[in-house]
Write a protein that holds these residues in place. Structure first.
Motif, PDB file in Angstrom:
ATOM      1  N   ARG A   1      57.964 -23.695  42.730  1.00  0.00           N
ATOM      2  CA  ARG A   1      59.223 -23.727  42.066  1.00  0.00           C
ATOM      3  C   ARG A   1      59.803 -25.370  42.142  1.00  0.00           C
ATOM      4  O   ARG A   1      59.072 -25.755  43.300  1.00  0.00           O
ATOM      5  CB  ARG A   1      59.923 -22.806  42.844  1.00  0.00           C
ATOM      6  N   PRO A   2      60.325 -25.504  41.691  1.00  0.00           N
ATOM      7  CA  PRO A   2      60.681 -26.920  41.643  1.00  0.00           C
ATOM      8  C   PRO A   2      61.706 -27.374  42.619  1.00  0.00           C
ATOM      9  O   PRO A   2      61.877 -28.533  43.263  1.00  0.00           O
ATOM     10  CB  PRO A   2      61.397 -27.506  40.020  1.00  0.00           C
ATOM     11  N   ASN A   3      62.758 -26.612  42.906  1.00  0.00           N
ATOM     12  CA  ASN A   3      63.949 -26.963  43.744  1.00  0.00           C
ATOM     13  C   ASN A   3      63.881 -26.844  45.014  1.00  0.00           C
ATOM     14  O   ASN A   3      64.383 -25.644  45.804  1.00  0.00           O
ATOM     15  CB  ASN A   3      65.113 -26.146  43.226  1.00  0.00           C
ATOM     16  N   ILE A   4      62.944 -27.498  45.825  1.00  0.00           N
ATOM     17  CA  ILE A   4      63.038 -27.390  47.276  1.00  0.00           C
ATOM     18  C   ILE A   4      62.979 -28.824  47.649  1.00  0.00           C
ATOM     19  O   ILE A   4      62.859 -29.723  47.060  1.00  0.00           O
ATOM     20  CB  ILE A   4      61.637 -27.010  47.533  1.00  0.00           C
ATOM     21  N   ASP A   5      63.571 -28.858  49.099  1.00  0.00           N
ATOM     22  CA  ASP A   5      63.866 -30.324  49.663  1.00  0.00           C
ATOM     23  C   ASP A   5      62.344 -30.787  50.474  1.00  0.00           C
ATOM     24  O   ASP A   5      62.339 -31.803  50.441  1.00  0.00           O
ATOM     25  CB  ASP A   5      64.874 -30.097  50.536  1.00  0.00           C
ATOM     26  N   ILE A   6      61.918 -29.653  50.874  1.00  0.00           N
ATOM     27  CA  ILE A   6      60.821 -30.345  51.891  1.00  0.00           C
ATOM     28  C   ILE A   6      59.302 -29.124  51.575  1.00  0.00           C
ATOM     29  O   ILE A   6      59.623 -28.186  51.576  1.00  0.00           O
ATOM     30  CB  ILE A   6      61.025 -30.215  53.312  1.00  0.00           C
ATOM     31  N   LEU A   7      58.535 -29.850  51.347  1.00  0.00           N
ATOM     32  CA  LEU A   7      57.027 -29.102  51.142  1.00  0.00           C
ATOM     33  C   LEU A   7      56.351 -29.374  52.442  1.00  0.00           C
ATOM     34  O   LEU A   7      55.793 -30.392  52.987  1.00  0.00           O
ATOM     35  CB  LEU A   7      56.406 -29.656  49.820  1.00  0.00           C
ATOM     36  N   VAL A   8      55.839 -28.262  53.102  1.00  0.00           N
ATOM     37  CA  VAL A   8      55.002 -28.129  54.303  1.00  0.00           C
ATOM     38  C   VAL A   8      53.684 -27.864  53.966  1.00  0.00           C
ATOM     39  O   VAL A   8      53.521 -26.720  53.427  1.00  0.00           O
ATOM     40  CB  VAL A   8      55.509 -27.058  55.123  1.00  0.00           C
ATOM     41  N   VAL A   9      52.744 -28.652  54.298  1.00  0.00           N
ATOM     42  CA  VAL A   9      51.395 -28.208  53.969  1.00  0.00           C
ATOM     43  C   VAL A   9      50.695 -28.001  55.233  1.00  0.00           C
ATOM     44  O   VAL A   9      50.560 -28.824  56.088  1.00  0.00           O
ATOM     45  CB  VAL A   9      50.573 -29.508  53.259  1.00  0.00           C
ATOM     46  N   PRO A  10      50.098 -26.882  55.398  1.00  0.00           N
ATOM     47  CA  PRO A  10      49.581 -26.509  56.887  1.00  0.00           C
ATOM     48  C   PRO A  10      48.006 -27.277  56.777  1.00  0.00           C
ATOM     49  O   PRO A  10      47.631 -27.452  55.914  1.00  0.00           O
ATOM     50  CB  PRO A  10      49.418 -25.105  56.687  1.00  0.00           C
ATOM     51  N   GLY A  11      47.486 -26.942  58.069  1.00  0.00           N
ATOM     52  CA  GLY A  11      45.991 -27.259  58.223  1.00  0.00           C
ATOM     53  C   GLY A  11      45.030 -26.174  57.921  1.00  0.00           C
ATOM     54  O   GLY A  11      45.377 -25.147  57.444  1.00  0.00           O
ATOM     55  N   PHE A  12      43.807 -26.518  57.993  1.00  0.00           N
ATOM     56  CA  PHE A  12      42.808 -25.608  57.851  1.00  0.00           C
ATOM     57  C   PHE A  12      41.692 -26.016  58.915  1.00  0.00           C
ATOM     58  O   PHE A  12      41.578 -26.925  59.403  1.00  0.00           O
ATOM     59  CB  PHE A  12      42.266 -25.818  56.514  1.00  0.00           C
ATOM     60  N   ALA A  13      40.889 -24.983  58.744  1.00  0.00           N
ATOM     61  CA  ALA A  13      39.583 -25.242  59.849  1.00  0.00           C
ATOM     62  C   ALA A  13      38.599 -26.268  59.035  1.00  0.00           C
ATOM     63  O   ALA A  13      38.018 -25.910  57.981  1.00  0.00           O
ATOM     64  CB  ALA A  13      38.660 -23.969  59.981  1.00  0.00           C
ATOM     65  N   LEU A  14      38.034 -27.364  59.769  1.00  0.00           N
ATOM     66  CA  LEU A  14      37.379 -28.364  59.216  1.00  0.00           C
ATOM     67  C   LEU A  14      35.790 -27.810  58.880  1.00  0.00           C
ATOM     68  O   LEU A  14      34.872 -28.295  58.392  1.00  0.00           O
ATOM     69  CB  LEU A  14      37.482 -29.524  59.863  1.00  0.00           C
ATOM     70  N   ARG A  15      35.332 -27.037  60.037  1.00  0.00           N
ATOM     71  CA  ARG A  15      34.152 -26.409  60.171  1.00  0.00           C
ATOM     72  C   ARG A  15      33.879 -25.437  59.124  1.00  0.00           C
ATOM     73  O   ARG A  15      34.701 -24.418  58.867  1.00  0.00           O
ATOM     74  CB  ARG A  15      33.861 -25.828  61.657  1.00  0.00           C
ATOM     75  N   THR A  16      32.717 -25.487  58.582  1.00  0.00           N
ATOM     76  CA  THR A  16      32.296 -24.297  57.511  1.00  0.00           C
ATOM     77  C   THR A  16      32.374 -23.083  58.126  1.00  0.00           C
ATOM     78  O   THR A  16      31.727 -22.919  59.246  1.00  0.00           O
ATOM     79  CB  THR A  16      31.176 -24.784  56.942  1.00  0.00           C
ATOM     80  N   GLY A  17      32.887 -22.091  57.520  1.00  0.00           N
ATOM     81  CA  GLY A  17      32.823 -20.943  58.220  1.00  0.00           C
ATOM     82  C   GLY A  17      34.135 -20.336  58.888  1.00  0.00           C
ATOM     83  O   GLY A  17      34.029 -19.205  59.286  1.00  0.00           O
TER      84      GLY A  17
END
Length: 430
Positions: free
Chosen positions: A100-116
């Motif tokens: 959706r367009p109308n947000i003030d802040i977009l938060v991008v979480p992290g992920f596991a770098l290791r495969t699996g």
């Protein structure tokens, strides 16, 4: 943090507009005080993201909203995705809302770098519309599948800044795994870029910074990430100024944080700015979150980092490590390896990127940290055990490496799960 992570001028729509999506949607969280002054936050969910980092910031904001009361400006949080279905870490299914367009802040979480460590779910089959401008998204819009449009930092890792020769092999497989991981998240990268171009403040939690870099947001900006992967971020996006010691860094509307729990440092700062210092302080107390730390340096464990250097540097490091209390004598060290001091310094720097003395100091600090954590030795005794007759000189070096004076470090990290004899130092006489 050095500046506000958002300003009213950066908003793309009216303060009360929820983007045309039913507010009863389970991915849409409306907290006390969510009137026209509510801060609108979108959390970008994607396959394999850490579920705890999707909900960690919203949960703390929920507590803050209740503490602030119903008449105070609150928070409206939505979990967004360009996909119909998202399986987060541990195959946790997430309810998501279309972008959706109308947000003030977009938060991008992290992920596991290791495969699996995080299963990458496939995008459900079926026709998908191409990306449209973010402002065109509305209640009638479907989940958007983005075209592959390489951002400025994208592909730089194909010809990366070369690491010291001894680390090339260590990095190659990890870099390949990360390439594949980021390539699978092209729709999310495009969404991040679109939000940033629309003026939305963007926040990367932990290694979410790699997605921000892939979207081109870290070029010519200061940034941080988990200390374990700071070198990799700097290697992949050399135009970013990576501050590995920082917990939270904001530069021109783009915020990045250190590992995992640093999302709470960001959230507390956000609460402080939006709800006031009293609410932030009370929230921290209720949630048992440390609101006084300012660096990730004390948490760095050098033993988990790749050990740089080829055969020559490795032999020099082993010799220095054998007697940390011995006086540093560059001439004697060079003679032991049958080279001149100039040759020793050049070859060591070529392989590791630093000097033998820098390695010795880091090794001494690492040893001192262990002694402070596990024994009752005085600071002066610890200093002597790692080669420093002057406790003041030792304390200054220790603070430079860890961000804390020895006594403060002991108070924060002293281990109480050891036998009493270990704390007295009898198990560690050196």
């Amino acid at each position: 943090m050095e500046e506000r992570p958002w300003t009213g001028a950066e908003n793309t729509g009216g303060a009360g507009d929820a983007g045309g999506v039913d507010r009863a949607d389970r991915a849409d969280r409306t907290e006390p005080g969510t009137g026209t002054d509510a801060l609108r936050i979108g959390v970008l969910a994607y396959p394999g993201c850490f579920a705890s980092e999707v909900f960690g910031v919203p949960d703390l904001l929920t507590m803050a909203a209740h503490i602030a009361g119903p008449d105070a400006p609150g928070y409206r949080v939505t979990v967004l995705s360009p996909r119909r279905r998202v399986l987060a870490s541990g195959d946790t299914a997430l309810d998501v809302t279309p972008l959706r367009p109308n947000i003030d802040i977009l938060v991008v979480p992290g992920f596991a770098l290791r495969t699996g460590l995080g299963r990458v779910s496939k995008v459900p089959p079926g026709p998908r519309p191409l990306a449209r401008p973010l402002a065109a998204l509305s209640e009638s819009s479907k989940y958007a599948q983005y075209e592959d449009d390489p951002p400025p930092c994208d592909r730089t890792h194909q010809t990366p800044q070369a690491p010291p020769s001894g680390r090339t092999e260590l990095l190659s497989k990890h870099a390949l795994d990360l390439d594949e991981r980021l390539a699978s998240l092209a729709p999310e990268t495009a969404a991040i870029r679109a939000y940033a171009e629309a003026g939305t403040a963007v926040v990367g939690i932990c290694v979410g910074a790699f997605l921000l870099a892939e979207a081109g947001l870290l070029r010519h900006r200061r940034a941080t990430t988990a200390w374990l992967f700071a070198d990799e971020l700097a290697r992949r996006c050399p135009e970013a100024d990576v501050r590995a010691e920082e917990l939270v860094v904001t530069d021109a509307g783009v915020t990045t944080t250190a590992a995992f729990s640093a999302m709470y440092d960001f959230a507390l700062d956000l609460i402080r700015r939006h709800s006031g210092a009293r609410v932030a302080r009370t929230t921290a107390r209720v949630a048992l979150v440390d609101d006084a730390r300012d660096s990730q340096t004390p948490y760095v464990d050098p033993g988990l980092l790749p050990r740089p250097g080829n055969a020559f540097a490795q032999r020099v490091m082993r010799r220095l490590d054998q007697d940390l209390a011995a006086r540093y004598d560059l001439a004697a060290l060079a003679a032991a390896f049958g080279v001149s001091t100039r040759t020793l310094l050049r070859r060591f720097a070529d392989e590791t990127g630093h000097s033998p003395l820098a390695h010795l100091q880091a090794a001494r600090v690492r040893r001192a940290r262990h002694l402070l954590e596990t024994t009752d030795r005085t600071v002066a005794a610890v200093a002597a055990a790692v080669g420093y007759r002057d406790p003041g000189t030792f304390a200054a070096l220790f603070a430079r490496h860890t961000g804390r004076r020895p006594a403060a470090y002991r108070a924060a990290f002293r281990r109480t799960d050891l036998p009493h004899t270990a704390l007295r130092g009898s198990m560690d006489p050196r």
